[in-house]
Design an enzyme around this catalytic site. Sequence first.
Site, PDB file in Angstrom:
ATOM      1  N   SER A 146       0.762  -1.172  -0.070  1.00  0.00           N
ATOM      2  CA  SER A 146       0.069   0.077  -0.158  1.00  0.00           C
ATOM      3  C   SER A 146       0.894   1.194   0.080  1.00  0.00           C
ATOM      4  O   SER A 146       2.171   1.156   0.500  1.00  0.00           O
ATOM      5  CB  SER A 146      -0.768  -0.094   1.320  1.00  0.00           C
ATOM      6  OG  SER A 146      -1.492   1.217   1.447  1.00  0.00           O
ATOM      7  N   TYR A 161      -1.529  -0.874  10.532  1.00  0.00           N
ATOM      8  CA  TYR A 161      -1.479  -1.248   9.157  1.00  0.00           C
ATOM      9  C   TYR A 161      -0.096  -0.742   8.127  1.00  0.00           C
ATOM     10  O   TYR A 161       0.423  -1.246   7.473  1.00  0.00           O
ATOM     11  CB  TYR A 161      -2.589  -0.545   8.440  1.00  0.00           C
ATOM     12  CG  TYR A 161      -2.929  -0.660   7.086  1.00  0.00           C
ATOM     13  CD1 TYR A 161      -3.767  -1.783   6.744  1.00  0.00           C
ATOM     14  CD2 TYR A 161      -2.738   0.400   6.470  1.00  0.00           C
ATOM     15  CE1 TYR A 161      -3.946  -1.925   5.335  1.00  0.00           C
ATOM     16  CE2 TYR A 161      -3.213   0.211   4.766  1.00  0.00           C
ATOM     17  CZ  TYR A 161      -3.814  -1.012   4.640  1.00  0.00           C
ATOM     18  OH  TYR A 161      -4.209  -1.118   3.077  1.00  0.00           O
ATOM     19  N   LYS A 165       2.427  -2.680   6.092  1.00  0.00           N
ATOM     20  CA  LYS A 165       2.802  -2.482   4.634  1.00  0.00           C
ATOM     21  C   LYS A 165       3.970  -2.218   4.304  1.00  0.00           C
ATOM     22  O   LYS A 165       4.614  -2.663   3.457  1.00  0.00           O
ATOM     23  CB  LYS A 165       1.535  -1.613   4.128  1.00  0.00           C
ATOM     24  CG  LYS A 165       0.356  -1.844   4.250  1.00  0.00           C
ATOM     25  CD  LYS A 165       0.185  -3.434   3.452  1.00  0.00           C
ATOM     26  CE  LYS A 165      -1.446  -3.621   3.142  1.00  0.00           C
ATOM     27  NZ  LYS A 165      -1.744  -5.040   2.551  1.00  0.00           N
TER      28      LYS A 165
HETATM   29  P1  NDP Z   1     -11.707  -5.927   1.284  1.00  0.00           P
HETATM   30  O1  NDP Z   1     -11.734  -5.906   2.707  1.00  0.00           O
HETATM   31  O2  NDP Z   1     -12.757  -5.514   0.467  1.00  0.00           O
HETATM   32  O3  NDP Z   1     -11.405  -7.523   1.130  1.00  0.00           O
HETATM   33  C1  NDP Z   1     -10.585  -8.543   1.765  1.00  0.00           C
HETATM   34  C2  NDP Z   1     -10.240  -9.574   1.236  1.00  0.00           C
HETATM   35  O4  NDP Z   1      -9.361 -10.276   2.155  1.00  0.00           O
HETATM   36  C3  NDP Z   1     -11.761 -10.637   1.725  1.00  0.00           C
HETATM   37  O5  NDP Z   1     -12.001 -11.225   0.438  1.00  0.00           O
HETATM   38  C4  NDP Z   1     -11.501 -11.418   2.747  1.00  0.00           C
HETATM   39  O6  NDP Z   1     -12.149 -12.720   2.615  1.00  0.00           O
HETATM   40  C5  NDP Z   1      -9.892 -11.644   2.705  1.00  0.00           C
HETATM   41  N1  NDP Z   1      -9.169 -11.742   3.971  1.00  0.00           N
HETATM   42  C6  NDP Z   1      -9.340 -10.918   4.948  1.00  0.00           C
HETATM   43  N2  NDP Z   1      -8.828 -11.480   5.977  1.00  0.00           N
HETATM   44  C7  NDP Z   1      -8.198 -12.766   5.828  1.00  0.00           C
HETATM   45  C8  NDP Z   1      -7.700 -13.930   6.348  1.00  0.00           C
HETATM   46  N3  NDP Z   1      -7.168 -13.742   7.481  1.00  0.00           N
HETATM   47  N4  NDP Z   1      -7.238 -14.962   5.652  1.00  0.00           N
HETATM   48  C9  NDP Z   1      -7.646 -14.924   4.436  1.00  0.00           C
HETATM   49  N5  NDP Z   1      -8.300 -13.995   3.813  1.00  0.00           N
HETATM   50  C10 NDP Z   1      -8.593 -12.798   4.489  1.00  0.00           C
HETATM   51  O7  NDP Z   1     -10.147  -5.464   1.096  1.00  0.00           O
HETATM   52  P2  NDP Z   1      -9.526  -4.477  -0.039  1.00  0.00           P
HETATM   53  O8  NDP Z   1     -10.088  -5.345  -1.430  1.00  0.00           O
HETATM   54  O9  NDP Z   1     -10.154  -3.083   0.036  1.00  0.00           O
HETATM   55  O10 NDP Z   1      -8.035  -4.600   0.072  1.00  0.00           O
HETATM   56  C11 NDP Z   1      -7.388  -5.825  -0.510  1.00  0.00           C
HETATM   57  C12 NDP Z   1      -5.894  -5.550  -0.104  1.00  0.00           C
HETATM   58  O11 NDP Z   1      -5.402  -4.314  -0.907  1.00  0.00           O
HETATM   59  C13 NDP Z   1      -5.506  -5.363   1.426  1.00  0.00           C
HETATM   60  O12 NDP Z   1      -4.282  -6.185   1.608  1.00  0.00           O
HETATM   61  C14 NDP Z   1      -5.521  -3.890   1.463  1.00  0.00           C
HETATM   62  O13 NDP Z   1      -4.609  -3.598   2.643  1.00  0.00           O
HETATM   63  C15 NDP Z   1      -4.822  -3.370   0.064  1.00  0.00           C
HETATM   64  N6  NDP Z   1      -4.978  -2.129   0.213  1.00  0.00           N
HETATM   65  C16 NDP Z   1      -6.266  -1.546  -0.092  1.00  0.00           C
HETATM   66  C17 NDP Z   1      -6.537  -0.160  -0.254  1.00  0.00           C
HETATM   67  C18 NDP Z   1      -7.898   0.329  -0.403  1.00  0.00           C
HETATM   68  O14 NDP Z   1      -7.967   1.615  -0.449  1.00  0.00           O
HETATM   69  N7  NDP Z   1      -8.992  -0.617  -0.474  1.00  0.00           N
HETATM   70  C19 NDP Z   1      -5.561   0.649  -0.546  1.00  0.00           C
HETATM   71  C20 NDP Z   1      -4.168   0.021  -0.649  1.00  0.00           C
HETATM   72  C21 NDP Z   1      -3.921  -1.174  -0.235  1.00  0.00           C
HETATM   73  P3  NDP Z   1     -12.498 -13.399   3.938  1.00  0.00           P
HETATM   74  O15 NDP Z   1     -13.103 -12.430   5.099  1.00  0.00           O
HETATM   75  O16 NDP Z   1     -13.695 -14.196   3.568  1.00  0.00           O
HETATM   76  O17 NDP Z   1     -11.241 -14.193   4.423  1.00  0.00           O
END
Ligand code: NDP
Length: 254
Positions: A146, A161, A165
């Site tokens: 990120s 966080y 990252k």
């Molecule tokens: P979401 O919260 O929309 O989705 C997160 C996904 O990760 C879900 O599918 C969830 O599925 C899965 N997940 C969460 N915890 C676990 C776990 N312990 N084990 C397995 N799967 C897990 O997140 P985003 O799409 O917004 O973000 C995705 C990535 O991008 C993250 O790493 C985030 O830090 C990064 N990011 C996001 C930004 C943003 O603005 N959105 C900006 C920069 C980086 P389930 O709960 O079923 O396991």
Amino acid sequence: MFLEELFSLKGKVVLVTGGGRGIGQVVARGLAKAGAEVAILQRSEPKEAIKEIEDDGNIAYWVKADVSDEKAVDTAIAKIGERSGRIDVVFNNAGICIHKGTLEASISEWRQVIEVNLTGEYIVARSAARVMMEKGIKGSIINMASMSGSIVNIPQWQASYNASKAGVIHMTKSLAIEWADAGIRVNSLSPGYIATPMSTETPQELKDAWLPLMPLHRMGKPEELISAVIYLASDSSTYTTGLDLIVDGGYSLV
Ligand code: NDP
């Protein structure tokens, strides 16, 4: 034709963690459209994401695991080996964020974020790299970092966080060098604010505070990350390793 060959993922098996929602869902669909067979690893069944990919005429399936659970990840990766025979690419995308000041957050909240975002990506990368090495696959691992790994976001506090990252960015560089001789490339992707469920749950006052700081005056869309991931996943980036690819609309420059 030239571009298709350059960026094709035909014949490649791609593991997407957290591919059932947000950025992961949109990118997983894009990777499948580029020709990949997609295995989605996460805790809950990603019914909608898999249906979307199948409706496009492409292949996707779910393997259940929590990325911070080493045993469960090894079992899930073994299942991909049984079903698809190989893993060529990992999009190590699953992650969480807790917005809390350092004095208010508990140590268990700190640990939770580090466990999922940093240790989880390490566990998945390691488990998949073992398969790649055993099979002599010149794979590509893309770790989700990120812009928060390089800058400090305001006005919300999220030290765990940001630290997780920053850890992902340097872990990526370390693994890129460690696994270079095995032919495995390791890069990270650092988006800015992207509109996903993670950010739609964010209070409006926070978003209002971010807007004046954005050179492009808007959040990014998950679709705007597909090409960056395809570049790093495909053979168009065979000389790129250890890179942190920042896709943040210029946010981290000002
Ligand atoms: P979401 O919260 O929309 O989705 C997160 C996904 O990760 C879900 O599918 C969830 O599925 C899965 N997940 C969460 N915890 C676990 C776990 N312990 N084990 C397995 N799967 C897990 O997140 P985003 O799409 O917004 O973000 C995705 C990535 O991008 C993250 O790493 C985030 O830090 C990064 N990011 C996001 C930004 C943003 O603005 N959105 C900006 C920069 C980086 P389930 O709960 O079923 O396991």
